[in-house]
Design an enzyme around this catalytic site. Structure first.
Site, PDB file in Angstrom:
ATOM      1  CD  GLU A  21      -3.187  -0.586   0.185  1.00 16.75           C
ATOM      2  OE1 GLU A  21      -3.188   0.592  -0.229  1.00 16.75           O
ATOM      3  OE2 GLU A  21      -4.035  -1.423  -0.155  1.00 16.75           O
ATOM      4  CD  GLU A  38      -0.955  -1.272  -4.580  1.00 10.53           C
ATOM      5  OE1 GLU A  38      -0.817  -2.433  -4.962  1.00 10.53           O
ATOM      6  OE2 GLU A  38      -1.987  -0.848  -4.017  1.00 10.53           O
ATOM      7  CD  GLU A  39      -2.440   5.254   0.073  1.00  9.43           C
ATOM      8  OE1 GLU A  39      -2.145   6.339   0.600  1.00  9.43           O
ATOM      9  OE2 GLU A  39      -3.241   4.449   0.567  1.00  9.43           O
TER      10      GLU A  39
END
Lengths: 317, 317
Positions: free
Chosen positions: B196, B199-200
């Site tokens: 995460e 991805e962010e």
């Protein structure tokens, strides 16, 4: 996202999208829960022909078959025709997903929807929710709950260094373990630990801290889902054992040092026993994860946060 | 029980029963997962008339409609008749529960079953599982997964005391928070945090420890289920930010001391920031929950256990 602003559990979701910033992820798509801040952001009711649905801000449509005025005896063929017509319109409008809420009495509509590619998202009690992804690429919709939560209670009698342990009646090999069981929906983990300990052993206790967390996937007995297992430290309020003979073969207050040495236990119990022995000797402050109540931003409720209690935190609260 | 010996996720379950040792529980029944140690304990296939089912050791019957040789176009009325006849027999035999596994294409059978009192237990993809409790009192059957798991990653740059934070694009109020998102089915929490964060933010990192656990019920965006939110401490492997503009409004390496002081953040982030600042100043050993791999007894796999790493544990391993 895990902390988001949905105000209605009936609100349709679209989780994530391909992110141009993650070009190196061949098979891993960027999946996010796009959170709506309010049901008022539903853009109203549509539909002149075919099915009537509500459009969400992510470009999804939700059709609740209890709200559509469908005849109770609608045939699979008739519903399939309605759905086909609606899908043509929704695709033309660029909708990215369709959610179907189907009461169990209209389950034949689920069969009809499956012929158009719909699958089950989840089902509970008297309602199933089906979904069809219309967007590009693989579905970016959020899944349903993935874990069950089990909780064990390690009840430590600090006056004599003993801990309450049980042996299951229904296991092929018997091993000492802490009493515990599955958390009920909506139940806090401390409450689960206290309840399970009482139900299994007859001993009343109170929650002191969270000690340990274990995640296991494809958990046996979890219908293929995962299991999050939490071990809590409890303080006894009563000491007499009156254990449930249908579940437990044995139940004893066992010396913690003995529990760390015996091979007649499970790996996780042995590990926690060593933690507890350390806590008993040096102070539980070295092993405890304390619980704090913190207000949730959006719901107005409180949640529990478990982590290390530090002197600096106490002074800052 | 949370740690049990099911070897097959298709195995029917009966969870618990009233326990005579818990007389004081007016509304709280003793609910336990009775665990079978092997599929071989299925007592075979039965059924001369009506539906064919498999009997489990708890006195439950499972009927998989894909195995029964039912005609694909069986009507609701015909299936209802078959089920009625079977229920008469199962009740006479003292069965305590009936599980129905219904492929989505035969969903009309779910509607028929509902007229006999069956409800959905769960549904995934192309299959629904319905259940009917035939035993005394309220149902003692285990429920389905109750929680989703969200994970945040707090990436701390120890060289300058900064931590990676984001602001969501889709929130009405913007506040600094740690990047994160929902754990995929079967994904370990550390892996979720690392994925995460990348991805962010575009920053690569590695898992160091679990810091904090938060449980919240009726979680918004969780389809009415609960949310278990875990915050992990990560170590950065890269430092250049290349954040996902579709999800994030801002992304920065923010000074940890500043994050503890600002009101422009969420309560949980502020609390974790104080934990991290303490760790930065006194050593992360004071706040970390270390991860250990431990072998599962029955499956031969390993699971991860998170708790305080103690000197005495290290020497005992």
């Amino acid at each position: 996202m895990a902390v988001c602003a949905f105000l209605s559990k009936r609100f349709p979701l679209v989780r994530g999208r391909f992110c141009s910033k993650a070009p190196g992820l061949a098979r891993t798509v960027v999946r996010k829960l796009w959170c709506a801040s309010s049901r008022s952001q539903l853009r109203g009711v549509e539909g002149n022909r075919g099915l009537t649905g509500k459009v969400d801000r992510f470009g999804g449509v939700t059709v609740d078959l209890t709200d559509t005025g469908l005849p109770e005896d609608i045939s699979e063929g008739a519903f399939s025709g309605l759905l086909r017509e609606s899908l043509v319109r929704w695709r033309a409008e660029g909708k990215v997903a369709v959610w179907l809420r189907v009461p169990i009495s209209l389950s034949r509509c689920a069969a009809a929807a499956s012929t158009h590619g719909f699958t089950f998202h989840h089902a509970k009690h008297d309602r199933a929710v089906l979904v069809l992804w219309l967007g590009e690429g693989e579905s970016q919709l959020p899944g349903f709950a993935t874990h069950q939560v089990g909780v064990a209670g390690a009840v430590v009698d600090e006056s004599n260094g003993k801990v309450l342990v049980v042996q299951d009646r229904n296991k092929t090999t018997n091993a000492w373990k802490f009493p515990g069981g599955l958390s009920d929906p909506g139940e806090n983990i401390g409450a689960t630990a206290v309840r399970e300990v009482f139900e299994e052993t007859g001993v009343r206790s109170e929650f002191r801290s969270l000690l340990s967390v274990r995640q296991q996937h494809n958990h046996p007995g979890a219908f293929g889902m995962s299991d999050m297992y939490m071990i809590c430290r409890l303080r006894p309020l009563t000491y007499d054992i009156n254990f449930c003979t249908r579940e437990c073969l044995r139940c004893e207050w066992l010396d913690l040092a003995e529990l760390t040495r015996t091979s007649d236990t499970t790996p996780i119990t042995a590990r926690i026993a060593r933690l507890l022995l350390h806590g008993l000797e040096r102070g539980f402050g070295e092993i405890d994860l304390s619980m704090e109540e913190i207000p949730a931003i959006y719901s107005g409720r409180f949640y529990q946060l478990y982590h290390r209690q530090l002197p600096s935190l106490v002074t800052h609260i």
